[in-house]
Design a protein around this motif. Structure first.
Motif, PDB file in Angstrom:
ATOM      1  N   THR A  83      26.013-104.735 -47.922  1.00 50.67           N
ATOM      2  CA  THR A  83      25.215-105.102 -49.087  1.00 50.67           C
ATOM      3  C   THR A  83      25.328-104.001 -50.125  1.00 50.67           C
ATOM      4  OG1 THR A  83      23.645-106.345 -47.731  1.00 50.67           O
ATOM      5  CG2 THR A  83      22.917-105.660 -49.917  1.00 50.67           C
ATOM      6  N   ARG A  84      25.748-104.378 -51.309  1.00 47.55           N
ATOM      7  CA  ARG A  84      25.946-103.388 -52.352  1.00 47.55           C
ATOM      8  C   ARG A  84      24.777-103.392 -53.324  1.00 47.55           C
ATOM      9  NH1 ARG A  84      30.523-101.145 -51.388  1.00 47.55           N
ATOM     10  NH2 ARG A  84      30.297 -99.773 -53.206  1.00 47.55           N
ATOM     11  N   SER A  85      24.641-102.295 -54.043  1.00 46.17           N
ATOM     12  CA  SER A  85      23.558-102.154 -55.025  1.00 46.17           C
ATOM     13  C   SER A  85      24.159-101.805 -56.385  1.00 46.17           C
ATOM     14  CB  SER A  85      22.575-101.052 -54.603  1.00 46.17           C
ATOM     15  OG  SER A  85      21.899-101.407 -53.426  1.00 46.17           O
ATOM     16  N   TYR A  86      23.900-102.669 -57.346  1.00 44.13           N
ATOM     17  CA  TYR A  86      24.393-102.455 -58.703  1.00 44.13           C
ATOM     18  C   TYR A  86      23.221-102.294 -59.671  1.00 44.13           C
ATOM     19  CZ  TYR A  86      28.936-104.178 -57.034  1.00 44.13           C
ATOM     20  OH  TYR A  86      30.119-104.346 -56.346  1.00 44.13           O
ATOM     21  N   LEU A  87      23.397-101.417 -60.648  1.00 44.41           N
ATOM     22  CA  LEU A  87      22.462-101.302 -61.755  1.00 44.41           C
ATOM     23  C   LEU A  87      23.139-101.831 -63.008  1.00 44.41           C
ATOM     24  CD1 LEU A  87      21.066 -97.645 -61.372  1.00 44.41           C
ATOM     25  CD2 LEU A  87      20.315 -99.723 -60.209  1.00 44.41           C
ATOM     26  N   CYS A  88      22.396-102.544 -63.814  1.00 43.64           N
ATOM     27  CA  CYS A  88      22.842-102.914 -65.157  1.00 43.64           C
ATOM     28  C   CYS A  88      21.806-102.341 -66.116  1.00 43.64           C
ATOM     29  CB  CYS A  88      22.934-104.431 -65.301  1.00 43.64           C
ATOM     30  SG  CYS A  88      23.595-104.956 -66.905  1.00 43.64           S
ATOM     31  N   ILE A  89      22.210-101.318 -66.865  1.00 46.27           N
ATOM     32  CA  ILE A  89      21.276-100.599 -67.738  1.00 46.27           C
ATOM     33  C   ILE A  89      21.544-100.962 -69.192  1.00 46.27           C
ATOM     34  CG2 ILE A  89      20.463 -98.325 -68.481  1.00 46.27           C
ATOM     35  CD1 ILE A  89      21.227 -97.235 -65.773  1.00 46.27           C
TER      36      ILE A  89
END
Length: 457
Positions: free
Chosen positions: A3-9
């Motif tokens: 399971t990956r974790s992405y941020l969109c800022i």
């Protein structure tokens, strides 16, 4: 599967926030629009502050659409300043994440794959997002919002939809949470990559929500959207197969370079011919600067909005790959004369160099004039060196000095807007001015996760 974790800022109302910071004003309480007053009341507002949005003023509206009873500051755009702020914020991201795990989506938005950093920092994705956002606020004065997702699409949707309703300006989505909370969300245009045209076509099938997409007849979707139906269906389920590594590894099969402009007024046939030549010269210099040549050029023009005739376009194949003005401009002019009606005024135009390749790999015809080509290249090289050292307007062609020319003014711009030195803001009411006929919003096409070279807010 990991399971990956992405941020969109996203940088909140970025251009307007920068202008407020520069004036020591609070972007959340100050009524401010970023727009060029010289373009009249019909010009597009590049950004409006959050307080104006709260009063019902839409982002990317025209100046005359702002209600007259609302007082506001008008800040002329300063694109160079916004780029500097964006670069400084990118440097903050680099403190926490390597550049290989950052995808700059636009000047005010970026994706970060933080999967492999959370254990090192001993943080959750939300804690890391808060830390980065606080650094951005403390060091630049800009307020950021963030979306967190288990894939890139979910991070983007969490930013665009969920974060707006969160006190900490952070949204979070997994596939399960997406289906639970957003399957029946409306309107569909809130979702990434779904525009009004797509909504209209889906509506003809009785599809109003993402849940409806999931339950729809897939064959009907494929007949309507072709291969794009696969992406639509994946996104309806909250799935996205593209990873950060895929984005970094992407290389297009064919490359092109293009430029376009909306003219300040309707141009006659002869006036527009001059602008076409100017654009050809600029395109040739860009090709030479990059060491590229093109095999063909495509010219597209739009007549005056009052005529409602749409666009015309045509393509010319070159005898051999080239990048010099002398070799290309006759073919561009031939296309121009072929596709245009001399009696009709023109308002928009674009020029594209197709199938560009590295000049070093090109084989030239035995019948080409090598000495003439080399002279032209040396002249281009000299012009480029002068422009880089002394500015784009340090050396010009005689045609650029004609009244209808646009090169001098465009050389002072970045992305079609003023690069901008500080000038006193305007207050009051541009709304009383009539809109310019034909002043159009620039459409920005979004390829799937393709990097944006000139982002707009």
């Amino acid at each position: 599967m990991e399971t990956r974790s992405y941020l969109c800022i996203d940088l909140k109302s970025f251009y307007a926030s920068v202008e407020c910071v520069e004036r020591c004003l609070d972007a959340l309480t100050t009524n401010l629009v970023v727009a060029d007053p010289e373009r009249g009341g019909g010009t597009i507002c590049l950004a409006v502050s959050p307080s104006l949005k709260a009063l019902g003023v839409k982002n990317r509206c025209r100046v005359f659409e702002i209600p007259k009873q609302i007082p506001y500051i008008m800040a002329p755009p300063r694109m160079k300043l916004y780029i500097e702020y964006s670069a400084n914020i990118y440097a903050i991201y680099l403190r926490y994440v390597a550049k290989e795990d950052i995808h700059v989506y636009s000047i005010d938005e970026a994706f970060l794959d933080v999967t492999d950093y959370l254990s090192m920092y001993g943080m959750t994705a939300r804690q890391l997002a808060v830390t980065i956002m606080e650094d951005v606020k403390r060091e630049t004065g800009i307020t950021a919002t963030a979306g967190i997702g288990t894939n890139l699409y979910l991070a983007k949707v969490a930013l665009d939809i969920t974060a707006k309703h969160a006190e900490d300006h952070i949204g979070f989505l997994t596939e399960e949470l997406y289906r639970k909370t957003l399957w029946e969300h409306r309107p569909l245009t809130d979702f990434w990559r779904i525009g009004r045209g797509t909504v209209k076509r889906l509506g003809s099938l009785g599809i109003l929500t993402m849940k409806d997409v999931v339950q729809a007849d897939e064959d009907a979707l494929y007949r309507m959207f072709g291969v794009d139906a696969e992406l639509l269906i994946d996104h309806a389920w909250g799935r996205e197969s593209v990873t950060m590594a895929d984005i970094k590894a992407y290389r297009p099969d064919n490359s092109s370079i293009s430029s376009g402009q909306v003219l300040a007024r309707d141009y006659t046939h002869e006036e527009c011919r001059l602008v076409v030549k100017e654009m050809t010269d600029a395109l040739c210099l860009e090709l030479a600067d990059r060491g590229l040549v093109t095999e063909s050029v495509t010219l597209s023009l739009g007549y005056s909005n009052a005529l409602k005739l749409g666009h015309v376009h045509g393509t010319a194949s070159l005898p051999e790959a080239a990048n010099t003005y002398r070799a290309i401009v006759p073919h561009v002019c031939e296309v121009y004369d072929r596709i245009t009606d001399p009696a009709l005024p023109i308002r928009r135009l674009s020029l594209t160099a197709n199938n560009v390749t590295q000049e070093a790999y090109v084989q030239y015809s035995l019948f080409s004039d090598r000495e003439e080509t080399e002279r032209d290249r040396r002249a281009q090289k000299a012009a480029l060196e002068i422009k880089k050292k002394f500015g784009k307007n340090a050396i010009l062609r005689g045609m650029d000095l004609q009244e209808a020319g646009t090169t001098i003014e465009r050389n002072r711009q970045i992305g079609g807007h003023k690069s901008g030195e500080f000038s006193e803001e305007l207050t009051g009411d541009m709304a009383e001015q009539e809109p310019e006929a034909g002043d159009e919003n620039e459409n920005r096409g979004e390829n799937r996760w393709k990097e944006q070279e000139n982002g707009t807010e």
